[in-house]
Design a protein around this motif. Structure first.
Motif, short mmCIF file in Angstrom:
data_model
loop_
_atom_site.label_atom_id
_atom_site.label_comp_id
_atom_site.label_asym_id
_atom_site.label_seq_id
_atom_site.Cartn_x
_atom_site.Cartn_y
_atom_site.Cartn_z
N ASP A 147 3.63 36.95 -17.41
CA ASP A 147 4.65 36.12 -16.76
C ASP A 147 4.06 34.76 -16.41
O ASP A 147 3.06 34.67 -15.71
CB ASP A 147 5.16 36.83 -15.50
N GLY A 149 5.99 32.39 -14.91
CA GLY A 149 6.80 31.80 -13.85
C GLY A 149 7.90 30.90 -14.41
O GLY A 149 7.79 30.39 -15.54
N ASP A 150 8.95 30.73 -13.63
CA ASP A 150 10.08 29.86 -14.01
C ASP A 150 10.67 30.25 -15.36
O ASP A 150 11.08 29.38 -16.15
CB ASP A 150 9.64 28.39 -14.04
N GLY A 151 10.70 31.55 -15.65
CA GLY A 151 11.31 32.01 -16.88
C GLY A 151 10.49 31.76 -18.13
O GLY A 151 11.03 31.84 -19.24
N LYS A 152 9.21 31.47 -17.98
CA LYS A 152 8.34 31.21 -19.11
C LYS A 152 7.37 32.37 -19.34
O LYS A 152 7.04 33.12 -18.42
CB LYS A 152 7.53 29.93 -18.89
N SER A 174 8.71 29.31 -24.17
CA SER A 174 10.10 29.68 -23.88
C SER A 174 10.48 30.88 -24.73
O SER A 174 10.01 31.04 -25.86
CB SER A 174 11.04 28.52 -24.19
N GLU A 225 15.00 36.68 -20.77
CA GLU A 225 14.30 35.85 -19.79
C GLU A 225 12.98 36.51 -19.42
O GLU A 225 12.92 37.73 -19.21
CB GLU A 225 15.16 35.66 -18.54
#
Length: 265
Positions: A147, A149-152, A174, A225
């Protein structure tokens, strides 16, 4: 007054018996549907099936269930290649408007939504396994996903320069979905050994994709995500086939518990 009292007692007793019969029938139907889904989908473990709404029996008489929830702990989805399958964890789907055919031999949900997770170690199998040439004498490969963070997604690369190990580097990527394919694309290009690399060769290592096909009932990927434990996916579908809720092992057999008659199995 006495007649009214007797009538009320009878109503309460009969109502209680109906509730008991209804719960027995729905529990039986859920167990039978779970066994049938396990068999037809080739699952290692019995899924969780919950038929929502009350009363259950009147829903079946009407030929349609309001909502059915299905939970599958580990589902092996097809990758569309000889590579085999990819494990999807905690697949939970909710089916709405589940209608039976006239002879109760099949059931179809008007629409379905659901969620699941692909663990990072499972998704890593889709990345290039062998080191790729990214510059003269320089090779690299993905050795870890986590992970960011922030969907990345944090993609960790190991590299070698003329057989000498270099310090690992990482890049944020992404994750998107296109049709039946999950795609991982680096937001920026990493520097290895302090050198900025040509985009084409390094992207052949950092960027990858994974097809996910033949999900239960024909549901499809919708959104993806990055999350702490893996990539969270959302699925959806319409006119979803639910073989486990009809025919030999589903709701029609639940009627046998309360003495209803349906076509023989």
């Amino acid at each position: 007054m006495r007649a009214l009292r007797i009538f009320l007692i009878l109503v309460i007793v009969l109502g209680g018996l109906f509730v008991i019969a209804d719960r027995v029938a729905v529990n039986f139907a859920e167990d039978q549907a779970a066994d049938r889904i396990k068999s037809t989908e080739g699952l290692a473990n019995t899924p969780d099936v919950s038929i929502e709404g009350f009363p259950f029996l009147t829903q079946v008489v009407g030929g349609e269930l309001d909502d059915v929830k299905i939970g599958i702990k580990d589902y092996e989805a097809s990758t569309g290649t000889s590579a085999g399958t990819i494990r999807i964890d905690d697949l939970r789907a909710e089916m709405h408007g589940v209608a039976f055919s006239g002879d109760f031999s099949s059931a179809t949900a008007a629409r379905a939504t659901g969620t699941a997770t692909i663990a990072y170690d499972e998704l890593l199998k889709a990345a290039r396994s062998e080191p790729g040439d990214v510059a003269p004498g320089l090779t690299a490969r993905i050795t870890g996903l986590s992970d960011g963070g922030d969907g990345k997604i944090k993609v960790t690369l190991s590299s070698k320069l003329l057989s000498r190990d270099l310090p690992p580097v990482s890049v944020l990527s992404s994750v998107t979905v296109s049709g039946d394919t999950v795609k991982v694309h680096a937001d920026s290009l990493p520097k290895i050994g302090g050198v900025q690399l040509v985009e084409g060769p390094i992207r052949s290592v950092t960027d990858f994709e994974q097809k996910i096909q033949k999900l239960p009932g024909g549901i499809k990927l919708d959104k993806v995500e990055a999350a702490p434990d893996g990539v969270d996916i959302t699925v959806k579908g319409s006119d979803v086939s639910l073989v486990g809720l009809a025919g030999e092992g589903g709701a029609s057999r639940a009627f046998l518990v309360v003495g209803a008659r349906f076509p023989p199995e």
